[in-house]
Design a protein around this motif. Structure first.
Motif, PDB file in Angstrom:
ATOM      1  N   ARG A  61     -19.181  -4.225  47.688  1.00 42.99           N
ATOM      2  CA  ARG A  61     -18.733  -4.675  46.364  1.00 42.99           C
ATOM      3  C   ARG A  61     -19.368  -6.013  45.985  1.00 42.99           C
ATOM      4  NH1 ARG A  61     -12.388  -5.889  44.764  1.00 42.99           N
ATOM      5  NH2 ARG A  61     -12.771  -6.611  42.633  1.00 42.99           N
ATOM      6  N   THR A  62     -19.769  -6.126  44.728  1.00 47.11           N
ATOM      7  CA  THR A  62     -20.285  -7.382  44.204  1.00 47.11           C
ATOM      8  C   THR A  62     -19.530  -7.749  42.928  1.00 47.11           C
ATOM      9  OG1 THR A  62     -21.994  -6.261  42.909  1.00 47.11           O
ATOM     10  CG2 THR A  62     -22.585  -6.993  45.137  1.00 47.11           C
ATOM     11  N   VAL A  63     -19.571  -9.022  42.569  1.00 48.51           N
ATOM     12  CA  VAL A  63     -18.884  -9.485  41.364  1.00 48.51           C
ATOM     13  C   VAL A  63     -19.832 -10.325  40.523  1.00 48.51           C
ATOM     14  CG1 VAL A  63     -16.556  -9.454  42.317  1.00 48.51           C
ATOM     15  CG2 VAL A  63     -17.974 -11.470  42.643  1.00 48.51           C
ATOM     16  N   GLN A  64     -19.628 -10.275  39.225  1.00 54.25           N
ATOM     17  CA  GLN A  64     -20.463 -11.053  38.315  1.00 54.25           C
ATOM     18  C   GLN A  64     -20.084 -12.519  38.389  1.00 54.25           C
ATOM     19  OE1 GLN A  64     -20.777  -9.406  34.333  1.00 54.25           O
ATOM     20  NE2 GLN A  64     -21.086 -11.459  33.468  1.00 54.25           N
ATOM     21  N   THR A  65     -21.084 -13.390  38.444  1.00 57.45           N
ATOM     22  CA  THR A  65     -20.811 -14.821  38.599  1.00 57.45           C
ATOM     23  C   THR A  65     -21.271 -15.651  37.398  1.00 57.45           C
ATOM     24  OG1 THR A  65     -22.917 -15.084  39.764  1.00 57.45           O
ATOM     25  CG2 THR A  65     -20.952 -14.720  41.105  1.00 57.45           C
ATOM     26  N   GLY A  66     -21.840 -15.017  36.398  1.00 58.13           N
ATOM     27  CA  GLY A  66     -22.293 -15.758  35.221  1.00 58.13           C
ATOM     28  C   GLY A  66     -22.662 -14.823  34.094  1.00 58.13           C
ATOM     29  N   HIS A  67     -23.064 -15.416  32.953  1.00 59.85           N
ATOM     30  CA  HIS A  67     -23.378 -14.606  31.767  1.00 59.85           C
ATOM     31  C   HIS A  67     -24.834 -14.738  31.346  1.00 59.85           C
ATOM     32  CE1 HIS A  67     -19.137 -13.718  31.179  1.00 59.85           C
ATOM     33  NE2 HIS A  67     -18.880 -15.000  31.406  1.00 59.85           N
ATOM     34  N   ARG A  68     -25.570 -15.631  31.976  1.00 57.83           N
ATOM     35  CA  ARG A  68     -26.982 -15.784  31.646  1.00 57.83           C
ATOM     36  C   ARG A  68     -27.818 -14.823  32.473  1.00 57.83           C
ATOM     37  NH1 ARG A  68     -28.159 -22.309  31.107  1.00 57.83           N
ATOM     38  NH2 ARG A  68     -26.742 -22.703  29.343  1.00 57.83           N
ATOM     39  N   LEU A  69     -28.761 -14.196  31.821  1.00 57.69           N
ATOM     40  CA  LEU A  69     -29.614 -13.241  32.511  1.00 57.69           C
ATOM     41  C   LEU A  69     -30.556 -13.968  33.470  1.00 57.69           C
ATOM     42  CD1 LEU A  69     -30.580 -10.888  29.552  1.00 57.69           C
ATOM     43  CD2 LEU A  69     -28.915 -10.440  31.359  1.00 57.69           C
ATOM     44  N   THR A  70     -30.805 -13.332  34.569  1.00 56.65           N
ATOM     45  CA  THR A  70     -31.734 -13.889  35.555  1.00 56.65           C
ATOM     46  C   THR A  70     -33.167 -13.550  35.151  1.00 56.65           C
ATOM     47  OG1 THR A  70     -31.550 -11.882  36.903  1.00 56.65           O
ATOM     48  CG2 THR A  70     -30.035 -13.683  37.397  1.00 56.65           C
ATOM     49  N   GLY A  71     -34.119 -13.922  35.979  1.00 56.97           N
ATOM     50  CA  GLY A  71     -35.522 -13.678  35.670  1.00 56.97           C
ATOM     51  C   GLY A  71     -35.853 -12.209  35.493  1.00 56.97           C
ATOM     52  N   ASP A  72     -35.140 -11.321  36.186  1.00 59.58           N
ATOM     53  CA  ASP A  72     -35.397  -9.887  36.055  1.00 59.58           C
ATOM     54  C   ASP A  72     -34.456  -9.226  35.052  1.00 59.58           C
ATOM     55  OD1 ASP A  72     -33.189 -10.332  37.561  1.00 59.58           O
ATOM     56  OD2 ASP A  72     -33.718  -8.971  39.196  1.00 59.58           O
TER      57      ASP A  72
END
Length: 248
Positions: A61-72
């Protein structure tokens, strides 16, 4: 005519007051934690911690940690096991009263503890003057748990992030931080099946590496090679088979 309604009202008022009085008495049930039970209470919270860690153990399981898109062009995510989301889930699941339903105060010789085994129900009054039957055990443990987590919140949250076990909680919180189990020696006793799942798991002790043997391996000493002249001298002299001794 006016007397009867007044009488009914008076009786109704008395009934209401009686109910309110009984409710207030019930709400004042002794929920404090006597010192002799503090270590066992902390162990109960450790059991709850161990279960909460198991229930939230999901490596995939993973969770979202922000709202800005990463480089990909993806939203940043983090593994749940070491996230603040898991910290929140575990902390929320530690102390509800339902977690401690069914437990009673038990005693074995001079030791007192919380148990589901009716064979160990404590007799006599505790250090605060109450009988075990007069205690609201689930409420006692809930109150103690909230107090413990409030006083040692950061240390417990760090244990969640480190993916610690119930046993480590006992050592880090009950023994070291809270100091309620420093002088307590708990007897080993047989545990009923319904209590087996509540026991904190023992961490596997790391196996000691095998010591290399210091004994020198016995090797055959090689004999020094002889020179050709020495080998020839050492060879026994042979007679020619075609010539006899008497013919010489």
């Amino acid at each position: 005519r006016e007397f009867l309604p007044r009488l009914e009202c008076g009786m109704g008022l008395r009934l209401v007051l009686c109910v309110l009085f009984l409710a207030s008495v019930a709400s004042k049930a002794p929920n404090s934690m006597p010192p002799e039970l503090a270590c066992s209470a902390c162990w109960m919270v450790a059991r709850s911690f161990g279960k909460a860690m198991k229930n939230t153990d999901d490596a995939s399981r993973t969770v979202q940690t922000g709202h800005r898109l990463t480089g990909d062009n993806k939203l940043p995510r983090k593994e749940y096991a070491r996230s603040e989301h898991r910290v929140f889930d575990v902390m929320e699941d530690l102390c509800p009263e339902r977690k401690y339903n069914g437990y009673e105060i038990g005693a074995d010789e001079n030791e007192k503890f919380f148990t589901r085994d009716t064979a160990f129900i404590a007799r006599g009054r505790d250090s605060e003057g109450y009988l075990a039957a007069e205690r609201d055990v689930a409420a006692m443990l809930e109150n103690y748990c909230y107090k413990l987590t409030d006083e040692h919140e950061e240390a417990i949250e760090d244990l969640v992030r480190d993916q610690a076990s119930g046993l480590r909680f006992r050592e880090a919180i009950c023994r070291d931080a809270a100091g309620v189990c420093t002088k307590v020696k708990r007897k080993k006793r047989k545990v009923k099946k319904e209590e087996e799942d509540d026991e904190p798991e023992e961490e596997e002790k790391p196996k000691k590496p095998k010591k290399k043997s210091t004994k020198k391996s016995k090797t055959k000493k090689s004999k020094p090679k002889k020179s050709p002249t020495e080998e020839k001298a050492a060879e026994p002299q042979q007679q020619d088979e075609g010539v006899g001794a008497d013919e010489l």
